[in-house]
Design a protein around this motif. Structure first.
Motif, PDB file in Angstrom:
ATOM      1  N   SER A   2      49.486  59.462  48.950  1.00 34.81           N
ATOM      2  CA  SER A   2      48.954  58.141  48.668  1.00 34.81           C
ATOM      3  C   SER A   2      48.839  57.934  47.159  1.00 34.81           C
ATOM      4  N   THR A   3      48.820  56.678  46.764  1.00 34.36           N
ATOM      5  CA  THR A   3      48.698  56.358  45.351  1.00 34.36           C
ATOM      6  C   THR A   3      47.481  55.467  45.141  1.00 34.36           C
ATOM      7  N   LEU A   4      46.947  55.524  43.966  1.00 36.57           N
ATOM      8  CA  LEU A   4      45.870  54.644  43.550  1.00 36.57           C
ATOM      9  C   LEU A   4      46.380  53.789  42.405  1.00 36.57           C
ATOM     10  N   CYS A   5      45.888  52.554  42.334  1.00 35.47           N
ATOM     11  CA  CYS A   5      46.273  51.635  41.267  1.00 35.47           C
ATOM     12  C   CYS A   5      45.026  51.196  40.522  1.00 35.47           C
ATOM     13  N   TYR A   6      45.229  50.648  39.332  1.00 35.40           N
ATOM     14  CA  TYR A   6      44.120  50.073  38.586  1.00 35.40           C
ATOM     15  C   TYR A   6      44.550  48.735  37.992  1.00 35.40           C
ATOM     16  N   CYS A   7      43.584  47.859  37.840  1.00 36.70           N
ATOM     17  CA  CYS A   7      43.818  46.522  37.304  1.00 36.70           C
ATOM     18  C   CYS A   7      43.823  46.599  35.777  1.00 36.70           C
ATOM     19  N   LEU A   8      44.747  45.906  35.144  1.00 33.22           N
ATOM     20  CA  LEU A   8      44.816  45.901  33.683  1.00 33.22           C
ATOM     21  C   LEU A   8      43.753  44.998  33.062  1.00 33.22           C
ATOM     22  N   GLN A   9      43.162  44.106  33.845  1.00 30.58           N
ATOM     23  CA  GLN A   9      42.131  43.210  33.312  1.00 30.58           C
ATOM     24  C   GLN A   9      40.745  43.829  33.410  1.00 30.58           C
ATOM     25  N   CYS A  10      40.334  44.264  34.612  1.00 27.81           N
ATOM     26  CA  CYS A  10      38.976  44.808  34.770  1.00 27.81           C
ATOM     27  C   CYS A  10      38.960  46.340  34.802  1.00 27.81           C
ATOM     28  N   ARG A  11      40.122  46.992  34.873  1.00 29.47           N
ATOM     29  CA  ARG A  11      40.305  48.452  34.821  1.00 29.47           C
ATOM     30  C   ARG A  11      39.694  49.193  36.015  1.00 29.47           C
ATOM     31  N   CYS A  20      44.332  42.940  42.524  1.00 32.15           N
ATOM     32  CA  CYS A  20      42.998  43.512  42.369  1.00 32.15           C
ATOM     33  C   CYS A  20      42.010  42.841  43.322  1.00 32.15           C
ATOM     34  N   PRO A  21      41.306  43.611  44.145  1.00 29.09           N
ATOM     35  CA  PRO A  21      40.322  43.005  45.053  1.00 29.09           C
ATOM     36  C   PRO A  21      39.018  42.613  44.344  1.00 29.09           C
ATOM     37  N   TYR A  22      38.812  43.060  43.109  1.00 30.89           N
ATOM     38  CA  TYR A  22      37.578  42.787  42.389  1.00 30.89           C
ATOM     39  C   TYR A  22      37.656  41.506  41.567  1.00 30.89           C
ATOM     40  N   CYS A  23      38.682  41.385  40.715  1.00 32.07           N
ATOM     41  CA  CYS A  23      38.793  40.199  39.856  1.00 32.07           C
ATOM     42  C   CYS A  23      39.962  39.301  40.258  1.00 32.07           C
ATOM     43  N   LYS A  24      40.663  39.656  41.330  1.00 28.15           N
ATOM     44  CA  LYS A  24      41.824  38.903  41.846  1.00 28.15           C
ATOM     45  C   LYS A  24      42.970  38.839  40.846  1.00 28.15           C
ATOM     46  N   GLY A  25      43.034  39.808  39.921  1.00 26.47           N
ATOM     47  CA  GLY A  25      44.128  39.860  38.952  1.00 26.47           C
ATOM     48  C   GLY A  25      45.410  40.349  39.607  1.00 26.47           C
ATOM     49  N   THR A  26      46.536  39.964  39.055  1.00 21.35           N
ATOM     50  CA  THR A  26      47.825  40.351  39.622  1.00 21.35           C
ATOM     51  C   THR A  26      48.517  41.454  38.837  1.00 21.35           C
ATOM     52  N   SER A  27      48.029  41.774  37.653  1.00 16.97           N
ATOM     53  CA  SER A  27      48.671  42.814  36.847  1.00 16.97           C
ATOM     54  C   SER A  27      48.005  44.164  37.145  1.00 16.97           C
ATOM     55  N   VAL A  28      48.703  45.002  37.910  1.00 14.16           N
ATOM     56  CA  VAL A  28      48.195  46.316  38.283  1.00 14.16           C
ATOM     57  C   VAL A  28      49.208  47.385  37.887  1.00 14.16           C
ATOM     58  N   LYS A  29      48.713  48.593  37.640  1.00 19.81           N
ATOM     59  CA  LYS A  29      49.563  49.746  37.341  1.00 19.81           C
ATOM     60  C   LYS A  29      49.119  50.906  38.203  1.00 19.81           C
ATOM     61  N   GLU A  30      50.008  51.831  38.423  1.00 23.08           N
ATOM     62  CA  GLU A  30      49.692  53.016  39.215  1.00 23.08           C
ATOM     63  C   GLU A  30      48.901  54.012  38.372  1.00 23.08           C
ATOM     64  N   LEU A  31      47.868  54.589  38.963  1.00 25.11           N
ATOM     65  CA  LEU A  31      47.059  55.606  38.299  1.00 25.11           C
ATOM     66  C   LEU A  31      47.802  56.934  38.413  1.00 25.11           C
ATOM     67  N   SER A  32      48.053  57.566  37.290  1.00 27.72           N
ATOM     68  CA  SER A  32      48.824  58.806  37.298  1.00 27.72           C
ATOM     69  C   SER A  32      47.920  60.016  37.091  1.00 27.72           C
TER      70      SER A  32
END
Length: 81
Positions: A2-11, A20-32
């Motif tokens: 499984s992978t985890l992602c993080y939002c670039l706006q609220c992190r 993003c389910p928290y701030c509804k942002g669309t720019s996400v990246k995979e957590l490495s």
């Protein structure tokens, strides 16, 4: 695996990849692996060792420079940029 992602706006870290389910942002990246993260609600900071099923295992150093490994849910983490 499984992978985890993080939002670039609220992190915030989460499981989904479609936004993003928290701030509804669309720019996400995979957590490495080896990414620095902060545990919400505490002063703990650590690096990601392993990601599995919505949880991340972190390598944490305390104030005495002791290392230990602890597992946290994805919604308890925030990415440090």
């Amino acid at each position: 695996m499984s992978t985890l992602c993080y939002c670039l706006q609220c992190r915030r870290v989460f499981n989904e990849e479609n936004g993003c389910p928290y701030c509804k942002g669309t720019s996400v990246k995979e957590l490495s692996k080896d990414s620095p993260v902060n545990v919400l609600g505490s002063k703990l900071k650590g690096k990601v060792l392993k990601i599995e099923e919505g949880k991340a295992r972190l390598l944490i150093r305390d104030e005495n420079n002791q290392k230990y490994i602890k597992e946290f849910e994805a919604d308890k983490l925030r990415k440090i940029l």
